[in-house]
Enzyme design. Structure first.
Site, mmCIF file in Angstrom:
data_model
loop_
_atom_site.group_PDB
_atom_site.id
_atom_site.type_symbol
_atom_site.label_atom_id
_atom_site.label_comp_id
_atom_site.label_asym_id
_atom_site.label_seq_id
_atom_site.Cartn_x
_atom_site.Cartn_y
_atom_site.Cartn_z
ATOM 1 N N GLU A 37 0.895 -1.021 -0.012
ATOM 2 C CA GLU A 37 -0.013 -0.040 -0.114
ATOM 3 C C GLU A 37 0.968 1.358 -0.141
ATOM 4 O OE1 GLU A 37 -3.419 0.449 1.823
ATOM 5 O OE2 GLU A 37 -4.210 -1.816 1.818
ATOM 6 N N HIS A 82 -5.388 1.864 0.209
ATOM 7 C CA HIS A 82 -4.328 2.798 -0.691
ATOM 8 C C HIS A 82 -4.410 2.316 -2.080
ATOM 9 C CE1 HIS A 82 -3.362 4.093 3.301
ATOM 10 N NE2 HIS A 82 -3.208 5.285 2.856
ATOM 11 N N LYS A 88 -10.700 5.713 5.399
ATOM 12 C CA LYS A 88 -9.688 6.505 4.735
ATOM 13 C C LYS A 88 -9.405 5.732 3.551
ATOM 14 C CE LYS A 88 -4.818 8.286 4.423
ATOM 15 N NZ LYS A 88 -3.480 7.667 4.715
#
Length: 253
Positions: free
Chosen positions: A88, A145, A172
């Protein structure tokens, strides 16, 4: 729907201006502590300690001692501790088991206000870590991510939704755009998640194309923006002393 707000030390995430976080990416304890004074002078809301950069990260004693020194040095600034795995965008290759051990060692060190927990590991292990964080009164910022692309809007909202279902206090997502359309996709997903989820969200479109997403959180619903004092930890981060007045200029009255 009433807007969700999460307390992080002296902050309220999810209300008003997006809060500002800056990374510390030092390799040694001395590097990490030397970064504190310039950061304090810039007065961010949050410091993200990227422990995947720290040479002592797998040494429990070193990790916890450095964390405690850092927590003390930061004064009133909130501390988010993050081990970003290699897949990530992180610095260090660790097995999944070792990743969870490091995160548990952070919690046992009793120095952090928030812990980054990556969503896409073994589900039972992720939920177990969330429970341990909450038992230690640590806020969980769950993350994912994608450095290659921007998934579609449904996928993005789905990932953020699943983080909340897994017990995240804040969800997130960071993605890489290939076009302006990708940036719009991320902003549309942020807006939808912000309107529908029971917890605040943090999102960003990375690189130069995505910089606008780091400025527009108050409009679309991202509660935190990552800026720099010194070294960046991801592509497209903007210097804190530039970002703060830009957020102020874009504020909603």
């Amino acid at each position: 729907m009433e807007q969700p707000v999460v307390k992080l030390r002296n902050l309220s995430l999810g209300t008003g201006r997006p809060k500002l976080a800056v990374p510390i990416t030092g390799k040694t304890t001395a590097d990490i502590l030397a970064a504190v004074d310039p950061i304090k002078a810039a007065d961010p809301d949050v410091v993200e300690w990227r422990i995947d950069f720290f040479e002592g990260v797998t040494d429990v004693k070193q990790l916890q001692q450095t964390g405690q020194w850092l927590r003390s040095a930061l004064g009133s600034i909130a501390l988010l501790t993050t081990f970003r795995t290699k897949g990530e965008g992180g610095e260090l290759e660790l097995s999944d088991a070792d990743y969870f051990t490091v995160c548990e060692n952070v919690l046992a060190g009793n120095f952090t206000d928030a812990l980054d927990v990556e969503r896409y590991h073994d589900e039972a292990a992720v939920k177990g870590l969330v429970a341990k964080a909450h038992a230690n009164h640590v806020v969980v910022i769950m993350s994912n991510h994608d450095f290659d692309k921007t998934p579609n809007k449904k996928d993005l909202v789905g990932r953020l939704t699943s983080m909340v279902a897994f017990g995240a206090d804040v969800a997130k997502m960071a993605v890489m755009p290939k076009s302006a359309d990708d940036v719009l996709t991320l902003l549309a997903a942020t807006n939808e998640a912000h309107k529908t989820l029971s917890q605040p969200v943090i999102t960003m479109s990375m690189g130069d194309l995505g910089k606008v997403s780091r400025l527009s959180g108050e409009v679309f619903g991202s509660c935190l923006s990552f800026a720099t004092v010194g070294a960046a930890s991801a592509p497209g981060q903007i210097a804190l002393d530039h970002l703060r007045p830009e957020l102020e200029d874009l504020k909603l009255s």
